[in-house]
Design an enzyme around this catalytic site. Structure first.
Site, PDB file in Angstrom:
ATOM      1  N   SER A 494       0.807  -1.218   0.000  1.00 39.95           N
ATOM      2  CA  SER A 494       0.000   0.000   0.000  1.00 39.95           C
ATOM      3  C   SER A 494       0.842   1.270   0.000  1.00 39.95           C
ATOM      4  CB  SER A 494      -0.943   0.005   1.210  1.00 39.95           C
ATOM      5  OG  SER A 494      -0.224  -0.201   2.410  1.00 39.95           O
ATOM      6  N   ASP A 608       4.516  -7.809   6.422  1.00 42.67           N
ATOM      7  CA  ASP A 608       5.115  -9.018   6.977  1.00 42.67           C
ATOM      8  C   ASP A 608       5.541  -8.789   8.424  1.00 42.67           C
ATOM      9  OD1 ASP A 608       5.949 -10.963   4.373  1.00 42.67           O
ATOM     10  OD2 ASP A 608       5.700  -8.835   3.941  1.00 42.67           O
ATOM     11  N   HIS A 749       0.232   5.137   6.856  1.00 43.81           N
ATOM     12  CA  HIS A 749       0.686   5.275   5.472  1.00 43.81           C
ATOM     13  C   HIS A 749       1.363   6.627   5.245  1.00 43.81           C
ATOM     14  CE1 HIS A 749      -2.243   1.983   5.105  1.00 43.81           C
ATOM     15  NE2 HIS A 749      -1.448   1.570   4.140  1.00 43.81           N
TER      16      HIS A 749
END
Length: 1564
Positions: A494, A608, A749
């Site tokens: 993303s 991850d 983000h």
């Protein structure tokens, strides 16, 4: 008392139940039977009378669905549940009398004689099972006061009733006893009731008279999605409280919990977000709250979001609710981010509504939103006693979460707790004695204002002196100028997708928007003057650049173009992204795929790391780098003219700074949901330290991937590591606080500002030489964009940076990185005839070396090549897999310098394919058909073979049906090295079975193949090398690799046993090949190559083994050793069967043999004129005793928990025909009925252990003077075997009495002093007859009979250890068929033999079977049998999961069974004896729960010096040394099991009768 109140539309039935035993659970059974009949709700009120008199008032209320003319009334003056009551009904009545009477019967029986004993239950109610829970709150510390008149001053002590409505989607706890019973289908109602019960139990500490109301059932006729059921439940709850005689509806305070699940709610899309917007589902739920607000005075309402309760336990995650997006038409983003953002929006909207004052118009009512804390682990609340209870743990967790939520100030309910520590239970205090509301907390929801962010100009001007392309399009990536770039693309998650990059402040929903045109590495919005991205920088050099993304949208939109990053992606998703990217470039007419130079940027890893703690294997650094490698391999193999930026993952722990800064608004619910593994742990916790360390390993693994040189084998392709993100710190404000302006509204983000700074840093990294790149970009600093210089106008690579990779030497001519072999280990092949057959042979027996087209291998680290090329002092390099040097599959260099089987075969056929090159793992392209996996055991061989076959089928270089193949298989050393850890799992038979499965698969799938089955490397040589060079070998590391052989003493029994096991492995391999099962096709064979069976080491002049033949770990062979292996394998392949060399001398000068004109073929059994020997007949089923001498205790022990095998003086047994050894020695039907007691598994004493394996024969090795065992077949020699053929469980008490009498009357037994071992095994006959008479053969009767027998022993016998063996799974008998069977399963065991597979009847019998096992298991945990120091009952569960043995044809192996195919043969008895003995030496809780019907003479376990005793509950560590009441297993658990089993048995009996009646009617 029994009373019915009727009105025109409703009814209320009230009755009271008395029980001196405080048995609550029979009432539960009654409720579950009644509920459908009444069509209403049922509740229980436990008042003070319950504590004092055992009285429970039961209310059944609902709409009147029938006319009840009269009901008899009766009192219950004594401790009885009910006396006789007479119920009458007319023809229209729906209340079923049979069901009602059955329920009343159950209550009566289970509250009196259905219990398993007469001990009264402890003075506690069922809700108080958490009494051991360390509840810290002290009500006496809170000053008393009159009941509050305001809900905002409400105290816990004011609450008089607790109720709930709603639906809890949970699954039962895995350890619930008898969880398969039919009545647990109402588990959702039970869970809700349990939450209310536990919460009430806490409140009871402050308000002893509080009344818990059980939850109403969900009406199945109402829609499951939405809240229709909540409306109905709300009305029923209000009606119930109004009619409750013990509740003052208008004046008593009520705590009402409304459970709902946002998983069923649809949330608005970003484009439709409005201030104060409410979804339709919120409006519906609001109407429910409005109803409660209008109808219920004096109420504190918890609105409880249970969305995450289904994910609380790993066992529940497979049932986790569907993603929100599945029910939302507006949502197109399936990512976890969408779910988190939408759930946050829902919670935020509710808090806005509830703080608006809508439900605070009266001072006597309020609603509080309670989010369930999804990070909470309920096991941290509970100590061992409490957490082991049958309460659903998620119910306990939710109740505790609710408790804390009410005590916490509203708005501060999301704090994190220390990982791995007990979660603190909040308590009211003198300063804050009240339940918190929005009003008394002065709480207003923190909601960011949606404003347009003041934008700093993030554009720039780029004026470099030389912005021209190369004069000629370069052919080398090392001469690539920025202006030469024609195409740009990107892969990632993303961050690269641009989520939230253009979002305005506070617009959290807009984070779902993917602003790909602003993406740092590939966005192309506007131009460099306003938007700084790598693409816009490159467009300044080449305005014709293509591939960049613009605007918004996901990866499938046209404007995304070559930005193929996917929001929420992990490293494992990169290969599919790479595949799509390559296909897009190939198919786009704007791109000249072969000629255009391309820049591709790859950035992955954040997701991850955020989920690392949930699956350390899946998200391991190795898997992370391997998945990146797979994506790069696709690009490397398919994309010409490409410069790939691999940007290392950032240090993600810096995100904690932003999360923990309270002065900055961040939606922490979203942050925790998105990145729990980074945010949920304490600053100094071990978990956080592990995360930080693994984060570094991610970065290191990425470096190693590039430094391997595997992507520098072509002149027009390279991968360059760009490390600017590695140490990037959290950007700070001038005040030193985290600067949230760099982040999107979710604080996770990147905002466009960060994208611009990252683009600058990436560009500068690309122009910095390899080895000198910046790895800690300061994002808050506006870094200048540098220009290419005249001296270095190129994008920097390892070559134009004059950089040497630190871990690998590379070549530009090969197809893969080489392994720098020692060129001194080559060989010469002097063969004159190297020609193939004149025509391609169709028979494997006419196969010449030159006919081989494909070579392949499977196995373990030896074949994978671990450490082959490692330098002597480089121990860490042993993990490197030098596959190109592997003896059977490596193809590095040529035969003159590297001796391997492929290099030999290439001298005959230059077109040979399949061999491995260089280094890497099995998934690497250069591994090709070397699919060996380091550390592999035989069990994993089938997976390797399946992968290998698929690769051969898919590879265009291989003509799978036509090409001849040689496949080499070597496995076994790793299994042997772990044998001592589990002798059953790594038995020779299991090893052979796994090997057989792999070979069977190849035999079925692979045409034209010769399989070399190489005997494994004998691990004894590893012992000799390591122990003989302790100054040169890393003993500790070697010992951890092969503990079972390297740590045992020379001459010890353990070493002798290992030698026997090694022989058994060799024999099993030979037997498998010589069975002939792989010689049924003309084009396939398996040939045993035995050269490795005996290995002679080379020695130094000082007599020590020559370690130059080994890698630095002294375990793996070096290249020198592999060279000898290759020569020996080749020569073995040319030697005829029966004359093959089974000896390898490492010091010998082995010359390569050649085919001859007379014998030009690779040798098989047929062209060797070899006849496989017939398998020798097994003379007996005895066992070898390899245990060291162990005498009895120094003095006769007084405690059963210190009982050694040699202390046993008397052995005895109870049971049925399996213990009498019915038919064990029968050869035909005429001798079937003979009881061969001397062969009986648990009591037989014929012969000795070496000829007859029985429990007494094992014990006689410890104590030759053992008494009680049976011999022969006559009753006179039965000894203390009192078992009887055909016996049922009900006969166990009489057998126990008979056994006690025999012992008392025996002159050989000192009843008081001798230790006795008694084995009880019964139940098969009960199960086989259960369907004919469920009442007589019920679970309850079975358990009660066992208990009665145990009670006799407990009362009469001192110094006794009792084995209770669980009944086997009888469904497996259905698989035993054959012409040899003299009797059918249907006739011997009709209840398992009569019904069809998957029929409801058979499924019910399986359930009953499991309940028999659970019942016998539970009774042994009764505290009654733990009070004596010299008495123990231990369940031995090896039959819990019964596996029918199979022969090599895959059919049931009848050699384990007598001629009736039901009872066991002597072989079967021997296996049962071994399983029982081994179970006795295994700790309780760690016992093997399956049988191992495989033949081996070495399976008998030995006591150890550390654990010389038979295991009991106490010496297994499951009980404290001095067991106090608080740690006792509650006896009611046994009672509950029996009552539940009884109920289920009766219900099943009715089902059987109904079905039988239906069948008879069908036949009439």
């Amino acid at each position: 008392m029994l009373k019915l109140e009727l009105s025109e539309t409703s009814f209320l039935l009230t009755f009271e139940v008395f029980s001196t035993k405080r048995l609550f659970h029979p009432i539960v059974l009654l409720v579950l039977l009644f509920q459908d009949s009444f069509g209403g709700t049922i509740s229980f009120l436990f008042g003070a009378k319950y504590k004092r008199e055992g009285r429970v008032t039961v209310h059944l209320s609902g709409k009147q669905k029938s006319n009840i003319s009269s009901i008899g009334q009766t009192g219950a003056p004594e401790a009885k549940a009910f006396e006789k009551q007479t119920f009458h009904k007319n023809t229209k009545m729906r209340l079923q009398p049979s069901r009602l009477l059955l329920g009343l019967l159950l209550v009566r029986v289970t509250t009196t004689q259905a219990v398993l004993g007469n001990d009264p239950w402890e003075e506690q109610t069922w809700p108080e099972v958490l009494k051991n829970f360390p509840f810290p709150c002290r009500p006496e510390e809170i000053p008393s006061s009159p009941p509050s008149e305001s809900v905002h001053a409400l105290r816990i002590s004011d609450i008089k009733v607790v109720g709930a409505i709603g639906n809890l989607e949970t699954t039962p706890d895995a350890r619930m006893i008898l969880k398969q019973q039919k009545w647990t289908e109402r588990i959702k109602v039970q869970t809700c009731t349990q939450v209310v019960t536990v919460l009430s139990d806490f409140i009871k500490r402050f308000s002893p008279s509080v009344l818990p109301l059980s939850c109403s059932p969900v009406d199945e006729t109402l829609p499951r999605v939405g809240i229709e059921h909540l409306r109905a439940q709300a009305r029923e709850l209000v009606q119930l409280m109004r009619n409750n005689k013990q509740l003052n509806f208008h004046n008593d305070w009520k705590l009402i919990n409304v459970f709902f699940n946002t998983q069923s709610q649809c949330h608005p899309c970003p484009s439709s977000q409005k201030e104060g917007h409410m979804t339709s589902s919120m409006q519906e739920l609001t109407r429910v709250l409005d109803y409660l607000h209008q109808e219920v005075p004096k109420a504190f309402v918890n609105l409880v979001d249970t969305s995450e309760i289904g994910n609380l336990f790993p066992s529940h995650r497979e049932h986790r609710p569907r993603d929100l997006n599945g029910s939302c038409e507006c949502s197109t983003d399936p990512s976890h981010l969408a779910t988190a953002v939408q759930r946050w929006y829902y919670q935020n909207s509710w808090e806005k509504l509830l703080t608006s004052g809508r439900y605070d118009t009266q001072d006597t009512f309020t609603v509080i939103y309670q989010p369930f804390l999804q990070e909470m682990d309920p096991s941290l609340f509970l100590d061992k006693e409490a957490s082991g209870h049958s309460l659903n743990k998620s119910s306990v967790a939710l109740a505790l979460s609710l408790w804390n939520g009410m005590i916490d100030p509203t708005g501060r309910k999301q704090e994190l707790f220390p990982a791995g520590q007990g979660i603190p239970v909040k308590c009211p205090t003198q300063e804050h004695p009240c339940l918190f509301t929005y009003k008394n907390s002065n709480y207003l929801p923190v909601s960011p204002r949606t404003t347009k962010r003041t934008q700093m100009r993030e554009g720039t001007e780029l004026r470099c002196p030389d912005m021209n392309p190369s004069s000629v399009v370069p052919t080398s990536v090392h001469n690539l100028r920025p202006a030469d770039i024609k195409v740009i693309g990107a892969l990632g998650d993303s961050i690269t997708a641009g989520n939230g990059a253009g979002s305005t402040t506070g617009n959290i929903l807009d984070v779902l928007t993917q602003y790909r045109g602003l993406s740092w590495s590939v966005g192309g919005n506007e131009n460099i003057s306003t938007v700084t991205t790598l693409a816009n920088i490159l467009r300044e050099f080449n305005p014709s650049l293509v591939g960049f993304s613009t605007g918004t949208g996901n990866q499938n939109t046209a404007t995304a173009f070559l930005n193929q990053a996917v929001a929420g992606a992990h490293a494992e998703d990169l290969p599919s992204q790479a595949r799509r990217l390559v296909d897009l470039m190939k198919n786009d007419t704007r791109i000249n795929f072969q000629e255009d130079w391309k820049v591709i940027t790859l950035f992955i890893g954040g997701n991850d790391l955020c989920e690392l703690c949930h699956d350390l294997v899946r998200y391991s650094p190795q898997n992370f780098s391997e998945n990146i490698g797979k994506a790069l391999d696709i690009l490397h193999e398919e994309v010409p003219r490409a410069f790939v930026n691999l940007v290392t993952v950032l240090t993600i722990s810096s995100l904690r700074e932003l999360y923990q800064e309270n002065t900055i608004y961040c939606p922490r619910l979203i942050l925790r949901s998105m990145c729990p593994c980074v945010l949920q742990f304490e600053d100094n916790s071990a978990e956080l330290a592990i995360l930080i360390e693994l984060n570094k390993q991610y970065q290191e693994a990425t470096h190693q991937l590039v430094d391997s040189g595997r992507y520098d084998t072509k002149e027009d392709f390279t991968v360059v590591l760009q490390p600017f993100m590695e140490q990037v710190p959290m950007p700070k404000t001038p005040e030193g606080l985290p600067d949230s302006s760099f982040f999107a509204p979710d604080c996770f983000h990147f905002h466009r500002k960060t994208h611009a700074r990252a683009a600058r840093a990436l560009w500068n990294n690309m122009l910095e030489p390899v080895g000198q790149k910046n790895n800690d970009a300061k994002l808050e600093n506006l870094t200048d964009i540098i220009c290419p210089s005249q001296d270095q106008p190129y994008l920097r690579t390892y070559k134009n940076s004059n950089y040497t990779y630190p871990t690998a030497s590379t070549t530009t001519t090969g197809a893969a990185p080489t392994s720098s072999p020692n060129l001194g280990y080559g060989s010469h092949l002097e063969c004159e005839d190297r020609t193939p057959s004149t025509s391609l042979p169709t028979s494997v027996h006419a196969l010449k070396p030159a006919d081989i087209q494909v070579v392949a291998a499977v196995g373990d680290s030896l074949t994978a090549g671990n450490g082959i090329g490692s330098k002597p002092d480089d121990l860490s390099d042993v993990t490197t897999q030098y596959r190109g040097l592997s003896y059977s599959a490596g193809g590095d260099a040529s035969l003159e310098s590297v001796t391997t089987l492929p290099n030999i075969l290439r001298k005959f056929n230059r077109n040979l394919t399949g061999f491995a090159l260089g280094v890497g793992n099995a998934d690497d392209a250069n591994a090709f058909l070397n699919q060996a996996v380091p550390g592999a055991k035989a069990e994993g061989l089938i997976k390797q073979v399946q992968t290998l076959v698929q690769k051969m089928k898919d590879d265009q270089r291989i003509d799978f049906p036509r090409d001849w193949k040689v496949v080499t298989v070597l496995i076994g050393t790793t299994d042997l090295c772990d044998y001592c850890t589990d002798s059953n799992l790594y038995s020779a038979t299991k090893f052979s079975a796994h090997l057989r499965d792999a070979l069977d698969f190849m035999h079925k799938e692979v045409p034209r193949a010769l399989v070399n089955l190489v005997d494994f490397m004998n691990p004894l040589i590893l012992r000799e090398v390591s122990l003989g060079n302790q100054d040169k070998c890393p003993i500790l590391q070697a010992s951890s690799s092969c503990n079972c052989l390297l740590t045992v003493r020379e001459g010890s029994p353990e070493l002798a046993r290992m030698k026997e096991v090694i022989k058994a492995y060799h024999t099993s391999i030979r037997d498998l090949v010589e069975s002939g099962r792989y010689d049924t096709r003309e084009d396939f064979t398996v040939t045993l190559q035995p050269f490795f069976e005996n290995t002679a080491l080379a020695f130094q002049p000082d007599g020590s083994p020559d370690v130059s033949f080994f890698a630095p770990d002294c375990i793996h062979p070096s290249q020198k050793f592999h060279s000898q292996l290759s020569r020996a394998l080749w020569n073995n392949m040319l030697e005829p069967l029966g004359k093959k060399m089974d000896f390898l001398d490492l010091a010998a000068d082995i010359a390569l043999s050649c085919p001859t004109q007379e014998e030009p073929f690779l040798r098989t059994y047929r062209n060797s004129n070899y006849t496989y020997p017939t398998n020798p007949v097994v003379e007996n089923w005895g066992s070898d005793f390899l245990c060291p001498e162990q005498g009895s205790s120094s003095s006769v022990p007084t405690s059963v928990h210190q009982l050694r095998p040699a202390d046993i003086k008397v052995v005895a047994a109870l049971g049925d025909s399996l213990t009498t050894a019915f038919g064990a020695g029968a050869k035909n039907i005429t001798t079937l009925s003979t009881a061969w007691r001397g062969l009986s598994w648990s009591i037989g004493g014929d012969g000795v252990l070496e000829t007859h394996t029985t429990l007494p024969n094992i014990l006689k090795k410890f104590n030759p003077h053992l008494h009680g065992f049976s011999t022969g077949t006559e009753k006179e020699t039965a000894g203390l075997n009192v078992a009887a053929g055909g016996a049922m469980a009900r006969e166990m008490p009489s057998q126990a009495r008979e056994l006690v009498d025999r012992m008392k009357n025996s002159l050989e037994i000192n009843l008081k002093q001798d230790w006795k071992l008694i084995t009880i095994f019964v139940g098969s006959n009960d199960l086989c007859q259960y369907c004919e008479n469920p009442e007589n053969y019920s679970v309850e009767n079975y358990v009660q009979s066992l208990k009665q027998a145990l009670d006799i022993f407990y009362k009469e016998l001192p110094r006794t250890f009792i084995n209770v063996v669980e009944v086997m799974e009888l469904v497996g008998l259905r698989q035993i068929q054959g012409e040899e069977c003299e009797v059918t399963t249907e006739s011997i065991c009709p209840c398992f033999g009569h019904f069809l597979d998957n029929s409801p009847e058979l499924q019910e019998m399986k359930t009953i079977n499991r309940q028999f096992q659970s019942g016998s298991s539970m009774i042994t945990y009764s505290y009654q049998y733990m009070e004596r120091e010299d008495f123990a009952v231990v369940v031995q569960p090896f039959f819990q999961n019964t596996m029918v043995p199979y022969d090599y044809k895959g059919k049931a192996d009848l050699s384990f069974f007598s001629v009736d195919c039901f009872h066991f043969s002597e072989r079967g008895h021997a296996e049962m004896a071994i399983a029982l003995w081994n179970n006795m030496l295994e700790p309780v809780g760690q016992k093997q729960t399956y049988n191992n019907f495989t033949y081996s003479r070495t399976k008998v376990k030995c006591p150890t010096s550390d654990n010389p005793y038979f295991y009991t509950l106490r010496n297994s560590g499951l009980l404290q040394q001095e067991t106090d009441k608080s740690s006792r297993v509650p006896y009611w658990a046994v009672l509950l099991a029996a009552a539940g089993s009884f109920m289920l048995g009766v219900v099943l009996m009715m089902v059987w009768r109904i079905r039988k009646r239906s069948c008879r009617e069908e036949h009439l």
